[in-house]
Enzyme design. Structure first.
Site, PDB file in Angstrom:
ATOM      1  N   LYS A 118       0.841  -1.200   0.000  1.00 27.71           N
ATOM      2  CA  LYS A 118       0.000   0.000   0.000  1.00 27.71           C
ATOM      3  C   LYS A 118       0.878   1.252   0.000  1.00 27.71           C
ATOM      4  CE  LYS A 118      -0.400  -0.034   5.054  1.00 27.71           C
ATOM      5  NZ  LYS A 118      -1.316  -0.110   6.214  1.00 27.71           N
ATOM      6  N   TYR A 167      12.552  31.516   5.059  1.00 32.61           N
ATOM      7  CA  TYR A 167      11.302  32.175   5.420  1.00 32.61           C
ATOM      8  C   TYR A 167      11.220  32.508   6.912  1.00 32.61           C
ATOM      9  CZ  TYR A 167       9.270  31.101   0.837  1.00 32.61           C
ATOM     10  OH  TYR A 167       9.002  31.043  -0.500  1.00 32.61           O
TER      11      TYR A 167
END
EC number: 5.1.1.1
Length: 369
Positions: free
Chosen positions: A38, A264
């Site tokens: 998965k 940032y």
């Protein structure tokens, strides 16, 4: 191996084979092996990995959702595929692709029988999920008679297996809890056999269950994280080989003065002269903001370079003040030596979360085929 000139995830099938064979060595010859693929095979590359595992002896596959199973069928996987969390809206697609659903409550059992009947199916294989303590999905131990009443005399479906999921099989301090789960599951299996008159296949063990509870291997075991190189303990990790290496390269080097800031929000401020490298990988590639501001690191020329400032969407900046390197040099984010588990621990998370987060925009390179 060639040096990386861009961000790539290299996947080594020889290491995958090693892990598969190590896990298989823990099993009796007649115990089936289900490979959990998965989430793009835990962030790697599901189609290539599943096809390879099929060639070396995997008996079964498991995915979380129906679309994942459809993708494997389109890629040529022929072995049975168990869908662990199917959504009823896609049951017809599931049947069209010969996928096998996990049925975990009365509502979806009734809906699946109705849809399979409309498709004129006979003895369509389903798997019943029982909750023995994880408290996530599953029938209760007391639901066996209810299930029998719902199924009635229908020949539309056939219960191929009953299974459960261990909650803490890697934690030996929770051994009593795990053993209670196993005993509860055995009781469910006995009740089922007495009620239905036949024995379905049984499975409860995940990777750590395979390693720590051989008495609970039953007819089949399921392994996900172990296949990809992690044994969930320091003692077992030495037997596994992480199959993936996440690499990138230095885009630019900056020489900063004392008092300058990086990234940032000016989250990092230099205390002295500093040399930084900017790398083309960020939170859109799977390196979350939790790794910024000195928590996470990469490896450049065998030396650790801490991530400084906030992780950007497409870039991170690292401190290379004491590292001899140049623009264009290869950078290791994680590999078999500096593992994904080690990096994940710096941010107080687990290898599962890190490796399954690697974005599909990162180029995959398959080696060892």
């Amino acid at each position: 191996m060639p040096k990386a000139r861009e961000t790539v995830l290299e996947i080594d099938l020889k290491k995958l084979k090693h892990n598969f064979e190590y896990l298989k060595s823990k099993l009796d010859n007649n115990t089936l092996f289900l490979a959990v693929v998965k989430a793009f095979a835990y962030g790697n590359e599901a189609s290539e990995i599943a096809n390879y595992l099929e060639t070396i002896g995997a008996d079964y596959f498991a995915v979380a959702y129906i679309d994942e199973g459809v993708a494997l069928r389109k890629a040529g996987v022929t072995k049975p595929i168990l869908v662990l969390h199917p959504q009823t809206v896609n049951f017809k697609v599931l049947i069209e692709n010969n996928l096998e659903p996990s049925i975990y409550n009365s509502k979806i059992l009734k809906e699946f029988i109705e849809i399979a009947s409309a498709e004129e199916k006979q003895n369509y294989p389903i798997h019943l999920k029982f909750n023995t303590g994880l408290n996530r999905l599953g029938f209760w131990h007391s639901d066996v008679e209810t299930i029998h009443n719902i199924i009635g005399e229908t020949k539309t479906i056939h219960i191929k297996s009953i299974f459960s999921h261990l909650a803490a099989s890697e934690d030996l301090e929770e051994k009593i809890f795990t053993l209670n789960q196993i005993e509860t599951f055995k009781g469910i299996a006995t009740n089922f056999e007495e009620t239905f008159g036949y024995k379905p296949m049984l499975h409860i063990c995940n990777t750590s269950g395979i390693l720590n509870y051989p008495e609970a291997h039953f007819n089949m075991v399921r392994s996900g994280i172990g296949l990809y190189g992690f044994g969930n303990s320091e003692e077992e990790n030495i037997h596994f080989q992480p199959i993936a290496t996440l690499k990138t390269a230095i885009s630019q080097i900056h020489h900063l003065k004392k008092g300058e800031t990086v990234g940032y929000n000016r989250a990092f401020k230099t205390n002295s002269v500093l040399k930084t490298a900017t790398l083309p990988i960020g939170h859109a590639d799977g390196i979350g903001r939790i790794y910024g501001n000195g928590k996470g690191f990469v490896t450049i020329n065998n030396q650790k370079a801490p991530i400084i400032g906030n992780v950007c969407m497409d870039m991170i900046m690292v401190n290379i003040t004491d590292i001899d390197c140049n623009e264009g040099d290869e950078v290791i984010v994680f590999d078999a030596n500096s593992t994904a588990e080690t990096l994940a621990q710096t941010a107080n998370t687990i290898s599962y979360e890190l490796i399954t987060s690697i974005s599909q925009r990162v180029k995959r390179i398959i080696r060892g085929a």
